[in-house]
Design a protein around this motif. Structure first.
Motif, PDB file in Angstrom:
ATOM      1  N   GLU A 185       0.860  -1.185   0.000  1.00 28.75           N
ATOM      2  CA  GLU A 185       0.000   0.000   0.000  1.00 28.75           C
ATOM      3  C   GLU A 185       0.895   1.233   0.000  1.00 28.75           C
ATOM      4  O   GLU A 185       0.911   2.010   0.955  1.00 28.75           O
ATOM      5  CB  GLU A 185      -0.913   0.000   1.231  1.00 28.75           C
ATOM      6  CG  GLU A 185      -1.995  -1.051   1.221  1.00 28.75           C
ATOM      7  CD  GLU A 185      -3.194  -0.648   0.366  1.00 28.75           C
ATOM      8  OE1 GLU A 185      -3.229   0.514  -0.076  1.00 28.75           O
ATOM      9  OE2 GLU A 185      -4.068  -1.503   0.152  1.00 28.75           O
ATOM     10  N   ARG A 238       4.699  -0.006   2.799  1.00 28.93           N
ATOM     11  CA  ARG A 238       3.657  -0.650   3.608  1.00 28.93           C
ATOM     12  C   ARG A 238       3.279  -2.048   3.097  1.00 28.93           C
ATOM     13  O   ARG A 238       2.121  -2.310   2.753  1.00 28.93           O
ATOM     14  CB  ARG A 238       2.421   0.257   3.687  1.00 28.93           C
ATOM     15  CG  ARG A 238       2.743   1.642   4.244  1.00 28.93           C
ATOM     16  CD  ARG A 238       1.526   2.366   4.745  1.00 28.93           C
ATOM     17  NE  ARG A 238       0.527   2.575   3.718  1.00 28.93           N
ATOM     18  CZ  ARG A 238      -0.639   3.192   3.940  1.00 28.93           C
ATOM     19  NH1 ARG A 238      -0.941   3.632   5.131  1.00 28.93           N
ATOM     20  NH2 ARG A 238      -1.497   3.344   2.958  1.00 28.93           N
ATOM     21  N   ARG A 271       2.126  -5.787   3.138  1.00 23.16           N
ATOM     22  CA  ARG A 271       1.232  -6.521   4.023  1.00 23.16           C
ATOM     23  C   ARG A 271       1.780  -7.928   4.297  1.00 23.16           C
ATOM     24  O   ARG A 271       2.556  -8.461   3.521  1.00 23.16           O
ATOM     25  CB  ARG A 271      -0.160  -6.629   3.390  1.00 23.16           C
ATOM     26  CG  ARG A 271      -0.852  -5.292   3.209  1.00 23.16           C
ATOM     27  CD  ARG A 271      -2.295  -5.473   2.738  1.00 23.16           C
ATOM     28  NE  ARG A 271      -2.380  -6.079   1.419  1.00 23.16           N
ATOM     29  CZ  ARG A 271      -2.363  -5.386   0.276  1.00 23.16           C
ATOM     30  NH1 ARG A 271      -2.250  -4.075   0.305  1.00 23.16           N
ATOM     31  NH2 ARG A 271      -2.455  -6.000  -0.885  1.00 23.16           N
ATOM     32  N   ASP A 272       1.369  -8.498   5.395  1.00 23.45           N
ATOM     33  CA  ASP A 272       1.591  -9.907   5.763  1.00 23.45           C
ATOM     34  C   ASP A 272       3.026 -10.229   6.203  1.00 23.45           C
ATOM     35  O   ASP A 272       3.221 -10.862   7.222  1.00 23.45           O
ATOM     36  CB  ASP A 272       1.207 -10.843   4.616  1.00 23.45           C
ATOM     37  CG  ASP A 272      -0.251 -10.712   4.214  1.00 23.45           C
ATOM     38  OD1 ASP A 272      -1.073 -10.381   5.093  1.00 23.45           O
ATOM     39  OD2 ASP A 272      -0.554 -10.930   3.028  1.00 23.45           O
TER      40      ASP A 272
END
Length: 230
Positions: free
Chosen positions: A41, A165, A167-168
């Motif tokens: 992101e 950013r 994710r995971d």
């Protein structure tokens, strides 16, 4: 890590229009839009402000194109006029690693003299662990793609996670991206890094130093803000 050099709005989503624009022209290049999925992101992502890129129609997809749909779209174009075909749209193309490899194989047969490039965040091995269990992403792409542009985005993991950013697997993202870049070099794929000028000048210089130490070229891209037209 320096403070944020340019202010970007992290959450400025608008309503979107979906279509099936799976290819679009930019100058003498043809760009392929194969997915809207992305594991990151990024604060500076163009998708936060625009529906298209470089004057294209919306790149938000109604669904991910099949191989047959891509072939049909490509059949309507004169591929011989393009200097390069680039996998770059409104998502991370290597989220569909095996699909991209299939399409690359098709393009290699269709236009063997045309340069093929992928613009990637370099995290394919992190998000395609089943597909890369026996053979990593760089090995799968070897012999199929000429060039890969990788979003370095920052000179260190902390700055990278703040701007990108992921994710995971944020703890593994930066090192995975660097390893992918190194593996691409080992597979004789021409690779370069990019950063966006939202990071500070000193972070850009540190990114240059990192790229230099890896013997990988680096380009600095200009941030496209909400009010700019492309």
């Amino acid at each position: 890590m320096d403070k944020i050099y340019r202010t970007v709005n992290p959450d400025c989503r608008k309503s979107i229009t979906k279509a099936m624009n799976v290819s679009y022209e930019v100058g003498d290049k043809l760009y392929l839009n194969v997915t809207n999925r992305c594991p990151c992101e990024c604060l500076f992502c163009i998708r936060r402000h625009h529906e298209g890129a470089y004057g294209s129609d919306t790149l938000w997809l109604d669904h991910e194109p099949t191989l047959d749909e891509m072939k049909e779209d490509l059949s309507r174009r004169d591929l011989s006029k393009y200097k390069q075909i680039v996998f770059c749209g409104y998502g991370e193309p290597l989220m569909r690693l095996d699909f991209v490899c299939e399409l690359l194989q098709y393009l290699r047969q269709l236009c063997p003299d045309t340069s093929l490039r992928i613009d990637s965040n370099g995290l394919a091995d992190l998000y395609n662990q089943k597909e890369t269990l026996q053979k990593d992403a760089a090995a799968k792409l070897s012999g199929l793609v000429n060039e890969i542009s990788i979003s370095l985005n920052a000179p260190d993991a902390e700055t990278y996670n703040m701007f990108t950013r992921p994710r995971d697997f944020p703890q593994d993202a930066f090192s995975t991206m660097l390893r992918f870049a190194q593996r691409c070099k080992e597979e004789n794929i021409f690779v370069w890094f990019s950063v966006v000028d939202v990071i500070s000048p000193s972070d850009i210089e540190n990114a240059r130093r990192l790229a230099h130490n890896m013997d990988i070229p680096l380009i600095v891209r200009e941030y496209i803000d909400e009010d700019e037209h492309i």
